[in-house]
Design a protein around this motif. Structure first.
Motif, PDB file in Angstrom:
ATOM      1  N   GLY A  39       0.812  -1.208   0.000  1.00  0.00           N
ATOM      2  CA  GLY A  39       0.000   0.000   0.000  1.00  0.00           C
ATOM      3  C   GLY A  39       0.845   1.256   0.000  1.00  0.00           C
ATOM      4  O   GLY A  39       0.588   2.199  -0.766  1.00  0.00           O
ATOM      5  N   LEU A  40       1.878   1.287   0.834  1.00  0.00           N
ATOM      6  CA  LEU A  40       2.759   2.450   0.910  1.00  0.00           C
ATOM      7  C   LEU A  40       3.593   2.599  -0.363  1.00  0.00           C
ATOM      8  O   LEU A  40       3.777   3.709  -0.877  1.00  0.00           O
ATOM      9  CB  LEU A  40       3.676   2.321   2.130  1.00  0.00           C
ATOM     10  N   PHE A  41       4.066   1.484  -0.874  1.00  0.00           N
ATOM     11  CA  PHE A  41       4.917   1.527  -2.061  1.00  0.00           C
ATOM     12  C   PHE A  41       4.172   2.066  -3.278  1.00  0.00           C
ATOM     13  O   PHE A  41       4.655   2.969  -3.982  1.00  0.00           O
ATOM     14  CB  PHE A  41       5.456   0.129  -2.355  1.00  0.00           C
ATOM     15  N   PHE A  42       2.982   1.541  -3.531  1.00  0.00           N
ATOM     16  CA  PHE A  42       2.247   1.972  -4.721  1.00  0.00           C
ATOM     17  C   PHE A  42       1.696   3.390  -4.571  1.00  0.00           C
ATOM     18  O   PHE A  42       1.458   4.066  -5.566  1.00  0.00           O
ATOM     19  CB  PHE A  42       1.121   0.988  -5.036  1.00  0.00           C
ATOM     20  N   TRP A  43       1.476   3.824  -3.363  1.00  0.00           N
ATOM     21  CA  TRP A  43       1.046   5.203  -3.164  1.00  0.00           C
ATOM     22  C   TRP A  43       2.083   6.168  -3.715  1.00  0.00           C
ATOM     23  O   TRP A  43       1.758   7.234  -4.242  1.00  0.00           O
ATOM     24  CB  TRP A  43       0.816   5.459  -1.678  1.00  0.00           C
ATOM     25  N   VAL A  44       3.349   5.761  -3.641  1.00  0.00           N
ATOM     26  CA  VAL A  44       4.449   6.620  -4.099  1.00  0.00           C
ATOM     27  C   VAL A  44       4.867   6.295  -5.529  1.00  0.00           C
ATOM     28  O   VAL A  44       5.121   7.193  -6.337  1.00  0.00           O
ATOM     29  CB  VAL A  44       5.667   6.466  -3.160  1.00  0.00           C
ATOM     30  N   ALA A  45       4.901   5.012  -5.874  1.00  0.00           N
ATOM     31  CA  ALA A  45       5.589   4.591  -7.103  1.00  0.00           C
ATOM     32  C   ALA A  45       4.675   4.050  -8.195  1.00  0.00           C
ATOM     33  O   ALA A  45       5.173   3.595  -9.229  1.00  0.00           O
ATOM     34  CB  ALA A  45       6.631   3.527  -6.755  1.00  0.00           C
ATOM     35  N   ALA A  46       3.354   4.084  -8.012  1.00  0.00           N
ATOM     36  CA  ALA A  46       2.463   3.473  -9.002  1.00  0.00           C
ATOM     37  C   ALA A  46       2.629   4.070 -10.394  1.00  0.00           C
ATOM     38  O   ALA A  46       2.757   3.353 -11.390  1.00  0.00           O
ATOM     39  CB  ALA A  46       1.006   3.610  -8.541  1.00  0.00           C
ATOM     40  N   GLU A  47       2.659   5.410 -10.491  1.00  0.00           N
ATOM     41  CA  GLU A  47       2.679   6.031 -11.821  1.00  0.00           C
ATOM     42  C   GLU A  47       3.936   5.695 -12.617  1.00  0.00           C
ATOM     43  O   GLU A  47       3.825   5.293 -13.784  1.00  0.00           O
ATOM     44  CB  GLU A  47       2.501   7.542 -11.708  1.00  0.00           C
ATOM     45  N   PRO A  48       5.151   5.862 -12.063  1.00  0.00           N
ATOM     46  CA  PRO A  48       6.326   5.517 -12.877  1.00  0.00           C
ATOM     47  C   PRO A  48       6.367   4.046 -13.275  1.00  0.00           C
ATOM     48  O   PRO A  48       6.863   3.706 -14.355  1.00  0.00           O
ATOM     49  CB  PRO A  48       7.509   5.884 -11.969  1.00  0.00           C
ATOM     50  N   ILE A  49       5.823   3.172 -12.426  1.00  0.00           N
ATOM     51  CA  ILE A  49       5.799   1.751 -12.781  1.00  0.00           C
ATOM     52  C   ILE A  49       4.828   1.508 -13.932  1.00  0.00           C
ATOM     53  O   ILE A  49       5.150   0.805 -14.900  1.00  0.00           O
ATOM     54  CB  ILE A  49       5.406   0.895 -11.559  1.00  0.00           C
ATOM     55  N   VAL A  50       3.657   2.100 -13.857  1.00  0.00           N
ATOM     56  CA  VAL A  50       2.661   1.918 -14.916  1.00  0.00           C
ATOM     57  C   VAL A  50       3.173   2.465 -16.240  1.00  0.00           C
ATOM     58  O   VAL A  50       2.934   1.876 -17.306  1.00  0.00           O
ATOM     59  CB  VAL A  50       1.331   2.598 -14.524  1.00  0.00           C
ATOM     60  N   ARG A  51       3.906   3.571 -16.205  1.00  0.00           N
ATOM     61  CA  ARG A  51       4.398   4.189 -17.446  1.00  0.00           C
ATOM     62  C   ARG A  51       5.446   3.323 -18.151  1.00  0.00           C
ATOM     63  O   ARG A  51       5.766   3.566 -19.316  1.00  0.00           O
ATOM     64  CB  ARG A  51       4.958   5.580 -17.160  1.00  0.00           C
ATOM     65  N   ILE A  52       5.958   2.327 -17.477  1.00  0.00           N
ATOM     66  CA  ILE A  52       6.841   1.370 -18.148  1.00  0.00           C
ATOM     67  C   ILE A  52       6.053   0.593 -19.204  1.00  0.00           C
ATOM     68  O   ILE A  52       6.587   0.244 -20.257  1.00  0.00           O
ATOM     69  CB  ILE A  52       7.452   0.394 -17.121  1.00  0.00           C
ATOM     70  N   PHE A  53       4.760   0.387 -18.937  1.00  0.00           N
ATOM     71  CA  PHE A  53       3.945  -0.449 -19.814  1.00  0.00           C
ATOM     72  C   PHE A  53       3.081   0.348 -20.787  1.00  0.00           C
ATOM     73  O   PHE A  53       2.675  -0.171 -21.823  1.00  0.00           O
ATOM     74  CB  PHE A  53       3.037  -1.351 -18.961  1.00  0.00           C
TER      75      PHE A  53
END
Length: 455
Positions: free
Chosen positions: A333-347
Motif C-alpha cells: 500500500g505504501l509503495f504503490f502510493w508513491v511509485a504506481a505512476e512511474p511503474i505503470v508508465r513502463i507499460f
C-alpha cells in the motif's frame, strides 16, 4: 527422506522459508512471462495492449487448471511421503502426470476452436478480436508444454525440494525474456510477428520448462514408475488426484474468472479503462509474489505434517503466513502510493490508461492481505485432502463478494474508481471470514490428522 526435506521436524517458520524462498524466484519467473508480453506488446499500440488484456483472464483460467492438477498431485504425494509410503508416492506421481497430459490436450483443442465465441462473450470485437485470435491460436497450441511441467514441479516440491523446480522456472523465464522481443519486433532473418511474436516466445520458453521438469521428476527424484498399472490402480490414482485437483482447479480459476467478469464490467467505462485494469492486474500479480510463494509452500508442508499426524504444526504455519500477508500488504500500500505512476508508465504512455491503472494501484493493494489469506488457506486445505473447503474459500471471495460488489459499484458510480473500492472491500472481508474459519476448523479436527492416503 533427508532432514532438509522432512517438513515434520524443526521450526515451522524456517521450514516455510525453506520452501517459500526458492518459490518466490520461481513465481517471479512465471509471472515475468506475462509482464514481458505486456511490456513489448504495449509498444505495439493501445489496441494490441487491450487485446492482450482480454486474454489475461482466459490464459490464467487455463493455467489454473494446471495449478489445480498440480495441487492434487502434491496433496496425495506429500501425504504419502509424510506417512513413509514411497512406492505409493511414486505410483501417484506417475499417474498424475499421465492424467495432466490427457486433460490439457483436450482443453487445448477445445480452446483453439472456440476463441471467437469465448472472447466475444467477454466483449471483444472487430480488430481487437482479430488480434486476440492471432495470439491465442499459438497460445493454445503451446499450453501442454506448460501444464505437464507444472504438475511435475509440484510433485518434486511435495518431496520437500522447492529449489530445483524454481531453477527450472527461472531458466524458462530468462529464455522468454531473451527471445520475445526478437519475435515481436524482428531481428535479422526473423520477421516481426507483432502480437503473435509474444505467444511464440512463450512457446519456446515452455519447451525449456518441459525438458527441465522431466529431468527433475524422472531422473533426479526417480518419481516415475515405468511399470504399467492395473486399470483399477490407475483409476484409483486418478480419482484421488482429481478429488483434490478439480476443486483446486476451479478455486484457482475463480480469480481469473472474476477478473474476466470485472473486465467485462469495466468495458462499459471504455477500452482505455480495460487496458489500464489489465496493466494494473499484471503489476499486482507480481506484487503478491510472497503470498503466492506461501500458498505454494503451505501445500507440501501441510500435507507432510497432516500425514504424520501433526495438526498443530499446520495451524502454526497458517498463523505465520497470515502475519506475513498482513505486513506485506501494508508495504505494498505504501509503495504503490508513491511509485504506481512511474511503474505503470513502463507499460503504457497513454494518459487515460495510466490514470486507470494508477487509480487501481493506489486503492486495492492495501487490501491484498485478504487475498493472501484466501490463497494460503485454500492451499492448506487442498493439501489436507479437504479441497471442497478450499473451493468454498475461493467462492466466498469471488462469487459472494468480488463480482457482486464490483457489479453493484458499476451501477452506482460513474467512474471506475467505485469498482476498485468495491474490490478492496471484497478482499478485506474475505480475509476476515477465511482466517476465522480455518483456525476454528483445525482446532476442532486435530484428531483426524495422520490418516493414510486417501484422506
Amino acid at each position: 527422506m533427508s532432514n532438509s526435506r522432512d517438513l515434520t521436524q524443526g521450526a515451522v517458520w524456517r521450514k516455510l522459508l525453506q520452501l517459500a524462498g526458492p518459490m518466490m524466484f520461481g513465481i517471479i519467473a512465471v509471472i515475468s512471462v506475462s509482464l514481458v508480453d505486456t511490456y513489448y506488446v504495449g509498444r505495439l499500440g493501445t489496441e494490441q495492449l487491450t487485446a492482450l488484456s482480454f486474454t489475461f483472464p482466459v490464459t490464467m483460467t487455463v493455467s489454473s487448471l494446471a495449478i489445480g492438477l498440480g495441487a492434487g498431485a502434491s496433496s496425495v504425494v506429500s501425504r504419502a511421503v509424510g506417512s513413509d509410503d514411497t512406492d505409493h508416492a511414486r505410483r501417484l506421481a506417475t499417474d498424475s502426470l499421465a492424467l495432466a497430459l490427457i486433460i490439457v490436450s483436450l482443453v487445448a483443442v477445445a480452446g483453439y476452436f472456440s476463441i471467437d465465441f469465448l472472447f466475444g462473450l467477454l466483449g471483444a470485437q472487430g480488430e481487437i478480436l482479430d488480434l486476440i485470435t492471432r495470439y491465442m491460436q499459438i497460445w493454445f497450441l503451446a499450453i501442454p508444454f506448460l501444464v505437464v511441467p507444472i504438475v511435475a514441479n509440484a510433485i518434486v516440491r511435495a518431496t520437500g525440494d522447492a529449489f530445483w523446480p524454481s531453477v527450472v522456472m527461472v531458466g524458462s523465464a530468462l529464455t522468454n525474456i531473451a527471445i520475445t522481443p526478437v519475435f515481436v519486433f524482428g531481428l535479422g532473418p526473423v520477421p516481426a510477428f507483432g502480437i503473435e511474436g509474444a505467444a511464440i516466445g512463450t512457446l519456446v520458453a515452455w519447451l525449456v520448462t518441459v525438458v527441465g521438469a522431466f529431468l527433475l521428476v524422472g531422473w533426479r527424484e526417480q518419481m516415475i514408475d515405468m511399470s504399467v498399472p492395473e486399470i483399477g490402480t490407475l483409476m484409483t490414482s486418478w480419482k484421488r488426484v482429481l478429488g483434490v485437483g478439480i476443486p483446486a482447479a476451479i478455486g484457482n480459476a475463480s480469480n481469473p474468472v472474476g477478473i474476466a467478469v470485472v473486465t467485462s464490467i469495466l468495458a462499459g467505462f471504455g477500452s482505455v479503462v480495460v487496458a489500464g485494469f489489465g496493466v494494473a492486474t499484471r503489476i499486482e500479480s507480481l506484487s503478491v509474489i510472497p503470498m503466492l510463494a506461501l500458498s505454494s509452500a503451505i501445500g507440501p508442508f501441510s500435507g507432510q505434517n497432516w500425514g504424520a499426524g501433526k495438526c498443530g504444526r499446520v495451524k502454526e504455519a497458517l498463523r505465520v503466513s497470515y502475519a506475513v500477508c498482513g505486513v506485506w500488504a501494508v508495504v505494498l500500500g505504501l509503495f504503490f502510493w508513491v511509485a504506481a505512476e512511474p511503474i505503470v508508465r513502463i507499460f503504457s504512455q497513454e494518459t487515460e490508461v495510466v490514470q486507470a491503472a494508477v487509480t487501481y494501484l493506489t486503492i486495492v493493494p492495501l487490501s491484498l492481505w485478504g487475498y493472501g489469506a484466501v490463497i494460503v488457506t485454500a492451499g492448506a486445505f487442498n493439501a489436507l485432502g479437504r479441497s471442497h473447503y478450499g473451493l468454498g474459500i475461493y467462492m466466498v471471495r469471488i462469487a459472494a463478494l468480488y463480482i457482486p460488489a464490483s457489479y453493484i459499484a458499476s451501477l452506482f458510480f460513474a467512474q471506475s474508481d467505485g469498482v476498485f473500492y468495491a474490490i478492496a472491500g471484497a478482499n478485506a472481508l474475505a480475509g476476515v471470514c477465511v482466517m476465522a474459519f480455518a483456525l476454528h476448523w483445525l482446532s476442532a479436527n486435530d484428531d483426524k490428522a495422520g490418516a493414510k492416503v486417501p484422506a
